[in-house]
Design a protein around this motif. Structure first.
Motif, PDB file in Angstrom:
ATOM      1  N   LEU A 190       0.847  -1.192   0.000  1.00  0.00           N
ATOM      2  CA  LEU A 190       0.000   0.000   0.000  1.00  0.00           C
ATOM      3  C   LEU A 190       0.885   1.245   0.000  1.00  0.00           C
ATOM      4  CD1 LEU A 190      -2.686  -0.918   2.709  1.00  0.00           C
ATOM      5  CD2 LEU A 190      -3.063  -0.701   0.240  1.00  0.00           C
ATOM      6  N   PRO A 191       0.366   2.372  -0.509  1.00  0.00           N
ATOM      7  CA  PRO A 191       1.151   3.608  -0.473  1.00  0.00           C
ATOM      8  C   PRO A 191       1.151   4.231   0.925  1.00  0.00           C
ATOM      9  CG  PRO A 191      -0.978   4.031  -1.474  1.00  0.00           C
ATOM     10  CD  PRO A 191      -0.899   2.544  -1.225  1.00  0.00           C
ATOM     11  N   ARG A 192       2.296   4.805   1.270  1.00  0.00           N
ATOM     12  CA  ARG A 192       2.430   5.530   2.532  1.00  0.00           C
ATOM     13  C   ARG A 192       1.850   6.931   2.345  1.00  0.00           C
ATOM     14  NH1 ARG A 192       7.815   4.256   4.283  1.00  0.00           N
ATOM     15  NH2 ARG A 192       8.412   5.386   2.410  1.00  0.00           N
ATOM     16  N   LEU A 193       1.080   7.409   3.297  1.00  0.00           N
ATOM     17  CA  LEU A 193       0.452   8.730   3.213  1.00  0.00           C
ATOM     18  C   LEU A 193       1.480   9.833   3.047  1.00  0.00           C
ATOM     19  CD1 LEU A 193      -1.958  10.726   3.523  1.00  0.00           C
ATOM     20  CD2 LEU A 193      -1.586  10.593   5.987  1.00  0.00           C
ATOM     21  N   SER A 194       2.564   9.781   3.799  1.00  0.00           N
ATOM     22  CA  SER A 194       3.523  10.887   3.823  1.00  0.00           C
ATOM     23  C   SER A 194       4.197  11.167   2.485  1.00  0.00           C
ATOM     24  CB  SER A 194       4.592  10.642   4.889  1.00  0.00           C
ATOM     25  OG  SER A 194       5.327   9.470   4.591  1.00  0.00           O
ATOM     26  N   ASP A 195       4.478  10.115   1.711  1.00  0.00           N
ATOM     27  CA  ASP A 195       5.224  10.332   0.468  1.00  0.00           C
ATOM     28  C   ASP A 195       4.737   9.497  -0.719  1.00  0.00           C
ATOM     29  OD1 ASP A 195       6.090   7.811   1.197  1.00  0.00           O
ATOM     30  OD2 ASP A 195       8.155   8.426   1.615  1.00  0.00           O
ATOM     31  N   GLY A 196       3.700   8.703  -0.519  1.00  0.00           N
ATOM     32  CA  GLY A 196       3.154   7.898  -1.607  1.00  0.00           C
ATOM     33  C   GLY A 196       3.975   6.670  -1.958  1.00  0.00           C
ATOM     34  N   GLN A 197       5.093   6.455  -1.280  1.00  0.00           N
ATOM     35  CA  GLN A 197       5.949   5.307  -1.574  1.00  0.00           C
ATOM     36  C   GLN A 197       5.269   4.010  -1.147  1.00  0.00           C
ATOM     37  OE1 GLN A 197       8.970   5.320  -3.278  1.00  0.00           O
ATOM     38  NE2 GLN A 197       8.178   7.376  -3.670  1.00  0.00           N
ATOM     39  N   PRO A 198       5.441   2.947  -1.944  1.00  0.00           N
ATOM     40  CA  PRO A 198       4.829   1.665  -1.590  1.00  0.00           C
ATOM     41  C   PRO A 198       5.514   1.013  -0.387  1.00  0.00           C
ATOM     42  CG  PRO A 198       6.170   1.434  -3.567  1.00  0.00           C
ATOM     43  CD  PRO A 198       6.175   2.890  -3.208  1.00  0.00           C
ATOM     44  N   VAL A 199       4.706   0.456   0.473  1.00  0.00           N
ATOM     45  CA  VAL A 199       5.189  -0.273   1.638  1.00  0.00           C
ATOM     46  C   VAL A 199       4.558  -1.659   1.588  1.00  0.00           C
ATOM     47  CG1 VAL A 199       5.195  -0.389   4.164  1.00  0.00           C
ATOM     48  CG2 VAL A 199       5.435   1.827   3.012  1.00  0.00           C
ATOM     49  N   SER A 200       5.394  -2.689   1.705  1.00  0.00           N
ATOM     50  CA  SER A 200       4.910  -4.073   1.690  1.00  0.00           C
ATOM     51  C   SER A 200       5.079  -4.695   3.060  1.00  0.00           C
ATOM     52  CB  SER A 200       5.686  -4.905   0.669  1.00  0.00           C
ATOM     53  OG  SER A 200       5.453  -4.422  -0.623  1.00  0.00           O
ATOM     54  N   LEU A 201       4.135  -5.530   3.430  1.00  0.00           N
ATOM     55  CA  LEU A 201       4.243  -6.249   4.689  1.00  0.00           C
ATOM     56  C   LEU A 201       5.508  -7.107   4.694  1.00  0.00           C
ATOM     57  CD1 LEU A 201       2.675  -6.744   7.360  1.00  0.00           C
ATOM     58  CD2 LEU A 201       1.792  -8.805   6.288  1.00  0.00           C
ATOM     59  N   SER A 202       5.845  -7.692   3.552  1.00  0.00           N
ATOM     60  CA  SER A 202       7.001  -8.596   3.477  1.00  0.00           C
ATOM     61  C   SER A 202       8.324  -7.909   3.806  1.00  0.00           C
ATOM     62  CB  SER A 202       7.074  -9.246   2.095  1.00  0.00           C
ATOM     63  OG  SER A 202       7.191  -8.254   1.095  1.00  0.00           O
ATOM     64  N   GLN A 203       8.397  -6.597   3.698  1.00  0.00           N
ATOM     65  CA  GLN A 203       9.650  -5.914   4.018  1.00  0.00           C
ATOM     66  C   GLN A 203       9.946  -5.929   5.518  1.00  0.00           C
ATOM     67  OE1 GLN A 203       8.265  -2.111   2.306  1.00  0.00           O
ATOM     68  NE2 GLN A 203       9.154  -1.102   4.080  1.00  0.00           N
ATOM     69  N   HIS A 263       9.681  -8.745   7.324  1.00  0.00           N
ATOM     70  CA  HIS A 263       9.884 -10.155   7.668  1.00  0.00           C
ATOM     71  C   HIS A 263      10.862 -10.286   8.833  1.00  0.00           C
ATOM     72  CE1 HIS A 263      10.077 -14.448   7.155  1.00  0.00           C
ATOM     73  NE2 HIS A 263      11.397 -14.371   7.156  1.00  0.00           N
ATOM     74  N   GLY A 264      10.500 -11.101   9.813  1.00  0.00           N
ATOM     75  CA  GLY A 264      11.352 -11.331  10.966  1.00  0.00           C
ATOM     76  C   GLY A 264      11.143 -10.352  12.107  1.00  0.00           C
ATOM     77  N   LYS A 318       6.355   3.400  23.832  1.00  0.00           N
ATOM     78  CA  LYS A 318       7.021   2.398  24.662  1.00  0.00           C
ATOM     79  C   LYS A 318       7.547   1.205  23.866  1.00  0.00           C
ATOM     80  CE  LYS A 318       6.496  -0.151  28.929  1.00  0.00           C
ATOM     81  NZ  LYS A 318       5.692  -0.402  30.108  1.00  0.00           N
ATOM     82  N   TYR A 319       6.802   0.764  22.841  1.00  0.00           N
ATOM     83  CA  TYR A 319       7.141  -0.479  22.127  1.00  0.00           C
ATOM     84  C   TYR A 319       7.569  -0.274  20.675  1.00  0.00           C
ATOM     85  CZ  TYR A 319       5.100  -2.701  26.164  1.00  0.00           C
ATOM     86  OH  TYR A 319       4.838  -3.085  27.448  1.00  0.00           O
ATOM     87  N   GLY A 320       7.527   0.959  20.178  1.00  0.00           N
ATOM     88  CA  GLY A 320       7.827   1.223  18.773  1.00  0.00           C
ATOM     89  C   GLY A 320       9.222   0.837  18.331  1.00  0.00           C
ATOM     90  N   SER A 321      10.154   0.737  19.274  1.00  0.00           N
ATOM     91  CA  SER A 321      11.507   0.309  18.907  1.00  0.00           C
ATOM     92  C   SER A 321      11.621  -1.216  18.851  1.00  0.00           C
ATOM     93  CB  SER A 321      12.527   0.864  19.911  1.00  0.00           C
ATOM     94  OG  SER A 321      12.287   0.327  21.195  1.00  0.00           O
ATOM     95  N   LYS A 322      10.588  -1.920  19.337  1.00  0.00           N
ATOM     96  CA  LYS A 322      10.606  -3.382  19.385  1.00  0.00           C
ATOM     97  C   LYS A 322       9.572  -4.022  18.466  1.00  0.00           C
ATOM     98  CE  LYS A 322      11.649  -2.781  24.230  1.00  0.00           C
ATOM     99  NZ  LYS A 322      11.074  -2.812  25.558  1.00  0.00           N
ATOM    100  N   VAL A 323       8.486  -3.291  18.192  1.00  0.00           N
ATOM    101  CA  VAL A 323       7.377  -3.790  17.380  1.00  0.00           C
ATOM    102  C   VAL A 323       7.098  -2.763  16.290  1.00  0.00           C
ATOM    103  CG1 VAL A 323       4.919  -4.396  17.390  1.00  0.00           C
ATOM    104  CG2 VAL A 323       6.350  -5.009  19.357  1.00  0.00           C
ATOM    105  N   PHE A 382      -1.990  -8.703  15.642  1.00  0.00           N
ATOM    106  CA  PHE A 382      -0.649  -8.822  16.185  1.00  0.00           C
ATOM    107  C   PHE A 382       0.013  -9.999  15.476  1.00  0.00           C
ATOM    108  CE2 PHE A 382      -3.200  -6.724  19.297  1.00  0.00           C
ATOM    109  CZ  PHE A 382      -2.361  -5.804  19.913  1.00  0.00           C
ATOM    110  N   VAL A 383       1.180  -9.747  14.901  1.00  0.00           N
ATOM    111  CA  VAL A 383       1.889 -10.746  14.100  1.00  0.00           C
ATOM    112  C   VAL A 383       3.265 -10.979  14.724  1.00  0.00           C
ATOM    113  CG1 VAL A 383       2.750 -11.274  11.783  1.00  0.00           C
ATOM    114  CG2 VAL A 383       0.662  -9.905  12.050  1.00  0.00           C
ATOM    115  N   ASN A 384       3.613 -12.242  14.941  1.00  0.00           N
ATOM    116  CA  ASN A 384       4.906 -12.544  15.558  1.00  0.00           C
ATOM    117  C   ASN A 384       6.035 -12.492  14.522  1.00  0.00           C
ATOM    118  OD1 ASN A 384       4.900 -15.039  14.191  1.00  0.00           O
ATOM    119  ND2 ASN A 384       4.289 -16.203  16.003  1.00  0.00           N
ATOM    120  N   ARG A 385       7.251 -12.730  14.976  1.00  0.00           N
ATOM    121  CA  ARG A 385       8.432 -12.654  14.107  1.00  0.00           C
ATOM    122  C   ARG A 385       8.408 -13.672  12.972  1.00  0.00           C
ATOM    123  NH1 ARG A 385      12.290  -9.461  16.469  1.00  0.00           N
ATOM    124  NH2 ARG A 385      11.950  -9.033  18.677  1.00  0.00           N
ATOM    125  N   GLN A 386       7.653 -14.738  13.135  1.00  0.00           N
ATOM    126  CA  GLN A 386       7.536 -15.760  12.094  1.00  0.00           C
ATOM    127  C   GLN A 386       6.460 -15.408  11.072  1.00  0.00           C
ATOM    128  OE1 GLN A 386       7.562 -16.655  15.573  1.00  0.00           O
ATOM    129  NE2 GLN A 386       9.771 -16.740  15.303  1.00  0.00           N
TER     130      GLN A 386
END
Length: 159
Positions: free
Chosen positions: A30-43, A45-46, A74-79, A130-134
């Motif tokens: 999907l495109p990011r609001l701020s700049d229209g660049q595509p963002v994929s969930l697969s990027q 991964h892990g 609180k969690y943005g650096s981890k999730v 909520f999606v885990n590292r796998q």
């Protein structure tokens, strides 16, 4: 409210990606609001993910937004927080006003044709996953998430 797949859906071997607990999160771009660049969930991964579908006109979305912003602090650096505006049912002006009102610091993606919200079977707003590292969905919520459940589930996937 926690929504999970029924046992009969979990037993299907024909599909590995379904938008329910115990299944791989379906990939999307999907495109990011701020700049229209595509963002994929697969990027991502892990990495553990929090995915939130919302709209600016939605009262429960407004109600939970301050808690999501606090959780991100609180969690943005981890999730990884992925905010998906259901843009096909919203306006960009209202989206921007909402984001400014709540000082939303994480990226917002635009689901302009409802493809991703349909693929994820989003029937109510907000809907959060909520999606885990796998890459497996470990929890799905329809409606505003009570803060204790938000925090405990973020703690569960951050590890």
């Amino acid at each position: 409210m926690v929504v999970t797949a029924s046992p009969s859906k979990r037993g299907s071997a024909t599909q590995t990606a379904r938008p329910y607990d115990g299944y791989a999160a379906p990939d999307f771009t999907l495109p990011r609001l701020s700049d229209g660049q595509p963002v994929s969930l697969s990027q991502y991964h892990g990495k553990p993910l929090f995915i939130n579908f919302w709209a600016s006109w939605c009262p429960p979305c407004n109600a939970e937004s301050p808690e999501l912003v606090k959780a991100y602090a609180k969690y943005g650096s981890k999730v990884v927080f992925i905010s998906i505006n259901v843009t096909h049912d919203d306006t960009l002006a209202n989206v921007k006003t909402f984001l400014k009102k709540y000082n939303v610091p994480y990226p917002v993606l635009l689901d302009k044709q409802a493809k991703v919200s349909n693929e994820y079977n989003v029937l109510a707003l907000p809907t959060s996953l909520f999606v885990n590292r796998q890459g497996m969905i470990v929890a799905r919520y329809s409606g505003a998430i009570p803060n204790p459940e938000l925090i405990s589930t973020l703690q569960r996937i951050e590890k």
